[in-house]
Scaffold this motif. Sequence first.
Motif, PDB file in Angstrom:
ATOM      1  N   PRO A 221       0.801  -1.233   0.000  1.00  0.00           N
ATOM      2  CA  PRO A 221       0.000   0.000   0.000  1.00  0.00           C
ATOM      3  C   PRO A 221       0.832   1.280   0.000  1.00  0.00           C
ATOM      4  N   VAL A 222       1.916   1.321   0.778  1.00  0.00           N
ATOM      5  CA  VAL A 222       2.722   2.545   0.824  1.00  0.00           C
ATOM      6  C   VAL A 222       3.401   2.783  -0.521  1.00  0.00           C
ATOM      7  N   LYS A 223       3.938   1.721  -1.099  1.00  0.00           N
ATOM      8  CA  LYS A 223       4.600   1.854  -2.398  1.00  0.00           C
ATOM      9  C   LYS A 223       3.611   2.305  -3.475  1.00  0.00           C
ATOM     10  N   LEU A 224       2.407   1.750  -3.465  1.00  0.00           N
ATOM     11  CA  LEU A 224       1.414   2.127  -4.475  1.00  0.00           C
ATOM     12  C   LEU A 224       0.919   3.553  -4.254  1.00  0.00           C
ATOM     13  N   ALA A 225       0.763   3.962  -2.995  1.00  0.00           N
ATOM     14  CA  ALA A 225       0.373   5.351  -2.725  1.00  0.00           C
ATOM     15  C   ALA A 225       1.461   6.313  -3.189  1.00  0.00           C
ATOM     16  N   ASP A 226       2.728   5.946  -2.973  1.00  0.00           N
ATOM     17  CA  ASP A 226       3.840   6.748  -3.502  1.00  0.00           C
ATOM     18  C   ASP A 226       3.708   6.906  -5.005  1.00  0.00           C
ATOM     19  N   GLU A 227       3.378   5.816  -5.697  1.00  0.00           N
ATOM     20  CA  GLU A 227       3.294   5.859  -7.148  1.00  0.00           C
ATOM     21  C   GLU A 227       2.148   6.755  -7.620  1.00  0.00           C
ATOM     22  N   VAL A 228       0.992   6.677  -6.955  1.00  0.00           N
ATOM     23  CA  VAL A 228      -0.124   7.552  -7.335  1.00  0.00           C
ATOM     24  C   VAL A 228       0.258   9.012  -7.086  1.00  0.00           C
ATOM     25  N   PHE A 229       0.911   9.278  -5.963  1.00  0.00           N
ATOM     26  CA  PHE A 229       1.404  10.614  -5.637  1.00  0.00           C
ATOM     27  C   PHE A 229       2.332  11.116  -6.738  1.00  0.00           C
ATOM     28  N   PHE A 230       3.272  10.295  -7.159  1.00  0.00           N
ATOM     29  CA  PHE A 230       4.176  10.641  -8.253  1.00  0.00           C
ATOM     30  C   PHE A 230       3.418  10.773  -9.577  1.00  0.00           C
ATOM     31  N   PHE A 231       2.480   9.855  -9.827  1.00  0.00           N
ATOM     32  CA  PHE A 231       1.780   9.828 -11.116  1.00  0.00           C
ATOM     33  C   PHE A 231       0.975  11.101 -11.351  1.00  0.00           C
ATOM     34  N   LYS A 232       0.368  11.639 -10.316  1.00  0.00           N
ATOM     35  CA  LYS A 232      -0.420  12.852 -10.518  1.00  0.00           C
ATOM     36  C   LYS A 232       0.451  13.966 -11.094  1.00  0.00           C
ATOM     37  N   ARG A 233       1.652  14.104 -10.580  1.00  0.00           N
ATOM     38  CA  ARG A 233       2.549  15.131 -11.102  1.00  0.00           C
ATOM     39  C   ARG A 233       3.028  14.766 -12.510  1.00  0.00           C
ATOM     40  N   LEU A 234       3.360  13.520 -12.688  1.00  0.00           N
ATOM     41  CA  LEU A 234       3.835  13.020 -13.988  1.00  0.00           C
ATOM     42  C   LEU A 234       2.805  13.290 -15.085  1.00  0.00           C
ATOM     43  N   ILE A 235       1.540  12.970 -14.816  1.00  0.00           N
ATOM     44  CA  ILE A 235       0.483  13.131 -15.814  1.00  0.00           C
ATOM     45  C   ILE A 235       0.254  14.612 -16.116  1.00  0.00           C
ATOM     46  N   ARG A 236       0.269  15.449 -15.077  1.00  0.00           N
ATOM     47  CA  ARG A 236       0.114  16.887 -15.309  1.00  0.00           C
ATOM     48  C   ARG A 236       1.221  17.426 -16.213  1.00  0.00           C
ATOM     49  N   GLU A 237       2.443  16.989 -15.943  1.00  0.00           N
ATOM     50  CA  GLU A 237       3.579  17.468 -16.737  1.00  0.00           C
ATOM     51  C   GLU A 237       3.476  16.984 -18.193  1.00  0.00           C
ATOM     52  N   ALA A 238       3.047  15.749 -18.387  1.00  0.00           N
ATOM     53  CA  ALA A 238       2.877  15.233 -19.748  1.00  0.00           C
ATOM     54  C   ALA A 238       1.821  16.041 -20.499  1.00  0.00           C
ATOM     55  N   ALA A 239       0.730  16.378 -19.827  1.00  0.00           N
ATOM     56  CA  ALA A 239      -0.334  17.153 -20.473  1.00  0.00           C
ATOM     57  C   ALA A 239       0.154  18.544 -20.870  1.00  0.00           C
ATOM     58  N   LEU A 240       0.906  19.184 -19.986  1.00  0.00           N
ATOM     59  CA  LEU A 240       1.375  20.539 -20.270  1.00  0.00           C
ATOM     60  C   LEU A 240       2.262  20.594 -21.506  1.00  0.00           C
TER      61      LEU A 240
END
Length: 452
Positions: A221-240
């Motif tokens: 759970p902690v590792k997956l929550a880290d990934e979602v936390f990272f992914f939100k920023r990653l996806i925003r940057e890809a969109a920009l």
Amino acid sequence: MSDFIKTLPEAAQTYLEGRRLDEVECIVSDLPGIARGKAVPASKFAKQDYFHLPDSIFYQTITGDWGEAAGEEGFLERDMILRPDMSTASAAPWTGDWTLQVIHDAFDRKGAPIPFAPRNVLKRVVDLYHKQGWEPVVAPEMEFFLVAKNTDPAKKIEPMMGRSGRPAAARQAYSMTAVDEFGPVIDDIYDFAEAQGFEIDGITQEGGAGQLEINLRHGDPVKLADEVFFFKRLIREAALRHDCFATFMAKPIADEPGSAMHIHHSVIDMETGENLFSGPHGGETDAFFHFIGGLQTHLPSAIAVLAPYVNSYRRYVRDHAAPINLAWGRDNRTTGIRIPISDPEARRVENRLAGMDCNPYLGIAASLACGYLGLMEEKRAGPSFKGDAYEDETELPRVMGDALDLFEGAEALHQVMHPDFARVYSIIKRTEYEEFLQVISPWEREHLLLNV
């Protein structure tokens, strides 16, 4: 510096191969899930064991206001000690230089975990499972919209323009043609994820205009929550990079489905390695029904965490691909709690209530906490629902104020997540809610100004 690089996770080492690391972003999640921290030169990071941030970052609302949550001693803005978890070291591939991100854990000056730091809340819940000899396993699903750039809050959010030159179309769930419309953005998402060492289980088009879903493989759970936390920023940057915005609002566009973070749960017996939800002959166990019973009993009190903003409650609309009650059913996407088709060893419980706007650490922690209470209290699930659960009664709070009332009275949930977390979270969310209530909406001006 070279010795420091050798201690990094494999993906980070691969990213830096033949290159010089310039900077390290030292980050921690605040209550909304925003990355807070400092960027430091790589040479300095290699020599430091920790850095400081004021505890007030956890008293800040989504608008930048402050809740009166500092406690009896007042708003002193004491420094916390932030220590890096080097297993989280990950590339920031959208930056102009060679940069890593490292998630940190927050401690007070005596070395005790800050109880309202979101990652610490999740670690606390996971530790409670471990003390019972159980290993919780989760798999989150992330839904989000790619939308046209919106710099005017008074303007309605619109779908992004696709490769064809036409706005993204709605009601095209699972369409590969629709996915192709966002091809360049998706390509960057894949590239960034690979550089960060993340494994995507799949990307699909959802039912909304410009709405996509990314599934992650099951795990800690902690590792997956880290990934979602990272992914939100990653996806925003890809969109920009492609002149659009990525939004994780629960309901960004009227009359379109909302965006969820469905959470799949299973629990492993740490001694035997067997799934606690399946018996020796593959049947459903008491623990399986107790976990569901815990969700049905305690999720109403956790909705304020799973649906943390006033907009979140716009998602719970009948017949709009979001649950309206706590019914559970087998292979039934109209229920709030779904049991997917699987082999006995992969038997799992899907919580469909969490919105994508929730903090991933807190959303997963709250969901696990409800299941844990069911296992400990041996709450038995009600009968499975047959048919369309949208035809059943609504059981969820419809506004943030009602959800906070339920959360504030949930002593059992507070004890699992931590009473001081519950205190701080409630104050911050009340502050946000009171601020929202001072805003007069266009609907009110249109229909009430001259008619009442």
